[in-house]
Write a protein that holds these residues in place. Structure first.
Motif, PDB file in Angstrom:
ATOM      1  N   THR A   1     -61.045 -44.656  19.125  1.00  0.00           N
ATOM      2  CA  THR A   1     -62.203 -44.754  20.011  1.00  0.00           C
ATOM      3  C   THR A   1     -63.442 -44.576  19.137  1.00  0.00           C
ATOM      4  O   THR A   1     -63.338 -44.195  17.964  1.00  0.00           O
ATOM      5  N   LEU A   2     -64.620 -44.815  19.702  1.00  0.00           N
ATOM      6  CA  LEU A   2     -65.845 -44.584  18.945  1.00  0.00           C
ATOM      7  C   LEU A   2     -65.925 -43.128  18.504  1.00  0.00           C
ATOM      8  O   LEU A   2     -66.239 -42.836  17.348  1.00  0.00           O
ATOM      9  N   GLU A   3     -65.578 -42.204  19.392  1.00  0.00           N
ATOM     10  CA  GLU A   3     -65.603 -40.783  19.051  1.00  0.00           C
ATOM     11  C   GLU A   3     -64.626 -40.481  17.922  1.00  0.00           C
ATOM     12  O   GLU A   3     -64.915 -39.707  17.013  1.00  0.00           O
ATOM     13  N   GLY A   4     -63.445 -41.085  17.986  1.00  0.00           N
ATOM     14  CA  GLY A   4     -62.448 -40.879  16.943  1.00  0.00           C
ATOM     15  C   GLY A   4     -62.887 -41.428  15.602  1.00  0.00           C
ATOM     16  O   GLY A   4     -62.690 -40.801  14.558  1.00  0.00           O
ATOM     17  N   TYR A   5     -63.492 -42.598  15.624  1.00  0.00           N
ATOM     18  CA  TYR A   5     -63.982 -43.220  14.384  1.00  0.00           C
ATOM     19  C   TYR A   5     -65.045 -42.335  13.730  1.00  0.00           C
ATOM     20  O   TYR A   5     -64.984 -42.046  12.540  1.00  0.00           O
ATOM     21  N   LEU A   6     -66.013 -41.886  14.530  1.00  0.00           N
ATOM     22  CA  LEU A   6     -67.085 -41.040  14.000  1.00  0.00           C
ATOM     23  C   LEU A   6     -66.545 -39.691  13.519  1.00  0.00           C
ATOM     24  O   LEU A   6     -66.937 -39.186  12.466  1.00  0.00           O
ATOM     25  N   TYR A   7     -65.616 -39.116  14.287  1.00  0.00           N
ATOM     26  CA  TYR A   7     -65.005 -37.843  13.906  1.00  0.00           C
ATOM     27  C   TYR A   7     -64.273 -37.992  12.569  1.00  0.00           C
ATOM     28  O   TYR A   7     -64.391 -37.153  11.677  1.00  0.00           O
ATOM     29  N   LEU A   8     -63.509 -39.070  12.431  1.00  0.00           N
ATOM     30  CA  LEU A   8     -62.743 -39.291  11.203  1.00  0.00           C
ATOM     31  C   LEU A   8     -63.669 -39.473  10.003  1.00  0.00           C
ATOM     32  O   LEU A   8     -63.395 -38.959   8.915  1.00  0.00           O
ATOM     33  N   GLN A   9     -64.784 -40.184  10.176  1.00  0.00           N
ATOM     34  CA  GLN A   9     -65.747 -40.352   9.084  1.00  0.00           C
ATOM     35  C   GLN A   9     -66.268 -38.997   8.613  1.00  0.00           C
ATOM     36  O   GLN A   9     -66.352 -38.741   7.412  1.00  0.00           O
ATOM     37  N   GLN A  10     -66.607 -38.115   9.562  1.00  0.00           N
ATOM     38  CA  GLN A  10     -67.089 -36.782   9.199  1.00  0.00           C
ATOM     39  C   GLN A  10     -65.990 -35.961   8.527  1.00  0.00           C
ATOM     40  O   GLN A  10     -66.232 -35.244   7.558  1.00  0.00           O
ATOM     41  N   LYS A  11     -64.787 -36.063   9.041  1.00  0.00           N
ATOM     42  CA  LYS A  11     -63.662 -35.288   8.505  1.00  0.00           C
ATOM     43  C   LYS A  11     -63.356 -35.702   7.061  1.00  0.00           C
ATOM     44  O   LYS A  11     -63.088 -34.847   6.203  1.00  0.00           O
TER      45      LYS A  11
END
Length: 188
Positions: free
Chosen positions: A49-59
Motif C-alpha cells: 500500500t502507499l503506507e507500506g511503501y513509505l514505511y519501508l523506505q523509512q525503515k
C-alpha cells in the motif's frame, strides 16, 4: 514480514502466491554439531500500500540489515558493494539457470504502483538532485529538459517557493505521472 521489516499485513501489504520451491536440503551447524535440514519454501509476491511503501523506505534508511536488490543483483548473486541475497534455494529451483530466473523476475508486477490518473507506459520524469540541472521528461531513453516553467518544480522540491507556486507545480507533477521508483531500476 513483520518480524524482519515491521510491515503489517493488510495495513502495509497484501500478498499472492508466486512459486512453490522444490524441497531444499542443506547441512547446517558448526564444529561437531551438524544436521541435514530440509526446507519447504513458498514464495509470494508482495503488493505494498502507499503506507507500506513509505514505511519501508523509512525503515531501509534506518536499518542497515535491509538492502535493495535490483533484478540484476539477484541474478548475479550480490550487489556492487558485496551484499549477498542468500537465495540458494531459489537458484536451485531454477536448476542454476540464472537467465530463466531473470525472465521470471522481470515478469513479476511492481510491488507498488501509484494511483496517478495518467500513467503512459515507458514514460518518466527525472527530478535532479541539483536544482541547477533541468527536470527531464519523455519516453525512457529519449527524455528532454522541460520548459523553464516546469523546471521550477525542482526548486519547489528543494527550495522555498511561494505556496501558490507549490500548488500549481504539484499538479503538474501528478499530470506527468512521475515514476515511483528510481529511474535506474525501471526496465527498458
Amino acid at each position: 514480514m513483520r518480524e524482519e521489516t515491521g510491515l503489517i499485513f493488510d495495513e502495509h501489504y497484501t500478498f499472492t502466491p508466486w512459486r512453490t520451491l522444490k524441497p531444499y536440503r542443506q547441512v547446517q551447524g558448526s564444529a561437531p554439531n551438524h544436521a541435514l535440514t530440509e526446507y519447504y519454501l513458498y514464495i509470494s509476491q508482495i503488493d505494498l500500500t502507499l503506507e507500506g511503501y513509505l514505511y519501508l523506505q523509512q525503515k531501509i534508511q534506518s536499518d542497515e540489515r535491509l538492502v535493495w536488490f535490483s533484478i540484476e543483483d539477484m541474478v548475479r548473486g550480490n550487489t556492487v558493494d558485496g551484499k549477498i541475497p542468500f537465495i540458494n534455494a531459489l537458484y536451485d529451483d531454477f536448476s542454476g539457470d540464472r537467465e530463466a530466473l531473470r525472465t521470471e523476475l522481470i515478469n513479476l508486477s511492481d510491488s507498488f504502483s501509484s494511483g496517478y490518473r495518467f500513467q503512459p507506459k515507458k514514460y518518466g520524469v527525472t527530478l535532479p538532485i541539483d536544482c541547477q540541472n533541468p527536470v527531464q521528461a519523455g519516453v525512457l531513453g529519449k527524455d528532454k529538459p522541460l520548459e523553464r516553467g516546469v523546471a521550477i518544480f525542482a526548486k519547489a522540491c528543494f527550495g522555498h517557493p511561494s505556496p501558490s507556486k507549490r500548488q500549481k507545480l504539484n499538479a503538474t507533477a501528478n499530470a506527468f505521472g512521475a515514476p515511483i521508483r528510481p529511474r535506474h531500476l525501471v526496465p527498458t
